[in-house]
Design a protein around this motif. Structure first.
Motif, PDB file in Angstrom:
ATOM      1  N   CYS A  32       0.932  -1.012  -0.224  1.00 59.42           N
ATOM      2  CA  CYS A  32       0.013  -0.024   0.085  1.00 59.42           C
ATOM      3  C   CYS A  32       0.958   1.153  -0.017  1.00 59.42           C
ATOM      4  N   VAL A  33       1.823   1.340   0.796  1.00 56.31           N
ATOM      5  CA  VAL A  33       2.828   2.393   0.881  1.00 56.31           C
ATOM      6  C   VAL A  33       3.387   2.630  -0.540  1.00 56.31           C
ATOM      7  N   ARG A  34       3.852   1.595  -1.235  1.00 53.75           N
ATOM      8  CA  ARG A  34       4.298   1.626  -2.670  1.00 53.75           C
ATOM      9  C   ARG A  34       3.297   2.501  -3.540  1.00 53.75           C
ATOM     10  N   VAL A  35       2.167   2.134  -3.503  1.00 53.21           N
ATOM     11  CA  VAL A  35       0.922   2.648  -4.113  1.00 53.21           C
ATOM     12  C   VAL A  35       0.813   4.338  -3.859  1.00 53.21           C
ATOM     13  N   LEU A  36       1.086   4.609  -2.631  1.00 52.27           N
ATOM     14  CA  LEU A  36       0.769   5.982  -2.043  1.00 52.27           C
ATOM     15  C   LEU A  36       1.915   6.846  -2.603  1.00 52.27           C
ATOM     16  N   GLU A  37       3.203   6.111  -2.396  1.00 48.03           N
ATOM     17  CA  GLU A  37       4.315   6.943  -2.988  1.00 48.03           C
ATOM     18  C   GLU A  37       4.243   7.356  -4.449  1.00 48.03           C
ATOM     19  N   LYS A  44       1.428   9.861   5.847  1.00 50.77           N
ATOM     20  CA  LYS A  44       2.264   9.615   6.814  1.00 50.77           C
ATOM     21  C   LYS A  44       1.850   8.169   7.714  1.00 50.77           C
ATOM     22  N   MET A  45       2.676   7.188   7.523  1.00 54.25           N
ATOM     23  CA  MET A  45       2.221   5.807   8.205  1.00 54.25           C
ATOM     24  C   MET A  45       2.667   5.884   9.630  1.00 54.25           C
ATOM     25  N   HIS A  46       1.567   5.547  10.312  1.00 61.25           N
ATOM     26  CA  HIS A  46       1.715   5.321  11.696  1.00 61.25           C
ATOM     27  C   HIS A  46       1.334   3.942  12.228  1.00 61.25           C
ATOM     28  N   GLY A  47       1.659   3.842  13.553  1.00 62.43           N
ATOM     29  CA  GLY A  47       1.445   2.223  14.079  1.00 62.43           C
ATOM     30  C   GLY A  47       0.274   1.511  13.741  1.00 62.43           C
ATOM     31  N   TYR A  48      -0.718   2.195  13.470  1.00 63.26           N
ATOM     32  CA  TYR A  48      -2.110   1.629  13.120  1.00 63.26           C
ATOM     33  C   TYR A  48      -3.078   2.298  12.320  1.00 63.26           C
ATOM     34  N   GLY A  49      -2.192   2.885  10.986  1.00 58.67           N
ATOM     35  CA  GLY A  49      -2.797   3.472  10.072  1.00 58.67           C
ATOM     36  C   GLY A  49      -2.031   4.517   9.324  1.00 58.67           C
ATOM     37  N   THR A  50      -2.570   5.084   8.355  1.00 61.23           N
ATOM     38  CA  THR A  50      -1.986   6.101   7.447  1.00 61.23           C
ATOM     39  C   THR A  50      -2.664   7.469   7.421  1.00 61.23           C
ATOM     40  N   ASN A  51      -1.941   8.596   7.726  1.00 62.31           N
ATOM     41  CA  ASN A  51      -2.720   9.923   7.293  1.00 62.31           C
ATOM     42  C   ASN A  51      -2.292  10.183   5.996  1.00 62.31           C
ATOM     43  N   LEU A  52      -3.365  10.674   5.220  1.00 64.74           N
ATOM     44  CA  LEU A  52      -3.351  10.820   3.769  1.00 64.74           C
ATOM     45  C   LEU A  52      -4.065  12.272   3.650  1.00 64.74           C
ATOM     46  N   GLU A  53      -3.885  13.034   2.623  1.00 67.34           N
ATOM     47  CA  GLU A  53      -4.187  14.283   2.446  1.00 67.34           C
ATOM     48  C   GLU A  53      -4.336  14.612   1.055  1.00 67.34           C
ATOM     49  N   GLY A  54      -5.239  15.409   0.675  1.00 73.18           N
ATOM     50  CA  GLY A  54      -5.369  16.001  -0.968  1.00 73.18           C
ATOM     51  C   GLY A  54      -6.727  16.052  -1.078  1.00 73.18           C
ATOM     52  N   SER A  55      -7.047  16.165  -2.419  1.00 74.80           N
ATOM     53  CA  SER A  55      -8.346  16.278  -2.928  1.00 74.80           C
ATOM     54  C   SER A  55      -9.241  15.086  -2.415  1.00 74.80           C
ATOM     55  N   TRP A  56     -10.427  15.178  -2.335  1.00 73.44           N
ATOM     56  CA  TRP A  56     -11.257  14.206  -1.873  1.00 73.44           C
ATOM     57  C   TRP A  56     -11.114  12.918  -2.637  1.00 73.44           C
ATOM     58  N   ALA A  58      -8.788  12.273  -5.086  1.00 73.62           N
ATOM     59  CA  ALA A  58      -7.604  11.820  -5.038  1.00 73.62           C
ATOM     60  C   ALA A  58      -7.269  10.837  -3.873  1.00 73.62           C
ATOM     61  N   VAL A  59      -7.777  11.459  -2.785  1.00 77.28           N
ATOM     62  CA  VAL A  59      -7.521  10.336  -1.357  1.00 77.28           C
ATOM     63  C   VAL A  59      -8.489   9.276  -1.589  1.00 77.28           C
ATOM     64  N   MET A  60      -9.519   9.254  -2.170  1.00 80.75           N
ATOM     65  CA  MET A  60     -10.306   8.105  -2.600  1.00 80.75           C
ATOM     66  C   MET A  60      -9.723   7.115  -3.508  1.00 80.75           C
ATOM     67  N   GLN A  61      -9.277   7.673  -4.386  1.00 81.65           N
ATOM     68  CA  GLN A  61      -8.768   6.833  -5.452  1.00 81.65           C
ATOM     69  C   GLN A  61      -7.458   6.225  -4.950  1.00 81.65           C
ATOM     70  N   ALA A  62      -6.772   6.860  -4.019  1.00 79.85           N
ATOM     71  CA  ALA A  62      -5.434   6.248  -3.605  1.00 79.85           C
ATOM     72  C   ALA A  62      -5.851   4.891  -2.747  1.00 79.85           C
ATOM     73  N   ILE A  63      -6.844   5.251  -1.707  1.00 77.07           N
ATOM     74  CA  ILE A  63      -7.420   4.132  -0.967  1.00 77.07           C
ATOM     75  C   ILE A  63      -7.893   3.005  -1.828  1.00 77.07           C
ATOM     76  N   HIS A  64      -8.717   3.318  -2.902  1.00 72.07           N
ATOM     77  CA  HIS A  64      -9.201   2.325  -3.714  1.00 72.07           C
ATOM     78  C   HIS A  64      -7.932   1.468  -4.374  1.00 72.07           C
ATOM     79  N   ASP A  65      -6.895   2.171  -4.624  1.00 74.36           N
ATOM     80  CA  ASP A  65      -5.721   1.807  -5.426  1.00 74.36           C
ATOM     81  C   ASP A  65      -4.969   0.907  -4.286  1.00 74.36           C
ATOM     82  N   CYS A  66      -5.057   1.130  -3.193  1.00 77.16           N
ATOM     83  CA  CYS A  66      -4.317   0.363  -2.094  1.00 77.16           C
ATOM     84  C   CYS A  66      -5.116  -0.832  -2.092  1.00 77.16           C
ATOM     85  N   HIS A  67      -6.514  -0.869  -2.143  1.00 79.37           N
ATOM     86  CA  HIS A  67      -7.337  -2.133  -1.951  1.00 79.37           C
ATOM     87  C   HIS A  67      -6.983  -3.054  -3.038  1.00 79.37           C
TER      88      HIS A  67
END
Length: 116
Positions: A32-37, A44-56, A58-67
């Motif tokens: 998933c981090v490879r996708v986000l990069e 920013k990844m943290h112990g129990y998840g990831t903070n992500l920001e940008g246009s709504w 783009a953020v939703m597309q990134a999460i989709h792409d991680c899936h």
């Protein structure tokens, strides 16, 4: 304030692969981090998840792409928790949404320390 039709979003998400043969999910998280990069979004990844920001979108597309990538890596099921914050009362410079939230709390705590 003028409103863009695509809101700026500050998200926190936790993607959990399920049905894998290993108790560790580190390989899937790394995928998933490879996708986000590749997105160009601030994250920013943290112990129990990831903070992500940008246009709504783009953020939703990134999460989709991680899936998609984690499924391709072999996870038959994925459960994801997502918290998303938006605001329209002031402009947020791209990439500063989460940092500014943390900085504001740190400033308050520093003020408290000086007052003691």
């Amino acid at each position: 304030m003028a409103q863009n039709s695509d809101l700026y979003a500050v998200a926190d998400f936790c993607l959990v692969p399920m049905g894998t043969s290993e108790p560790s999910v580190a390989e899937y998280v790394a995928e998933c981090v490879r996708v986000l990069e590749k997105t160009g979004l601030k994250f920013k990844m943290h112990g129990y998840g990831t903070n992500l920001e940008g246009s709504w979108s783009a953020v939703m597309q990134a999460i989709h792409d991680c899936h998609t990538a984690v499924h391709a890596k072999g996870a038959p099921r994925i459960a994801t928790d997502i918290r998303i914050g938006t605001r329209v009362d002031r402009d947020i410079a791209p990439g500063t949404g989460n940092d500014s939230k943390v900085k504001r709390v740190e400033e308050i705590l520093a003020r408290d320390q000086k007052a003691q």
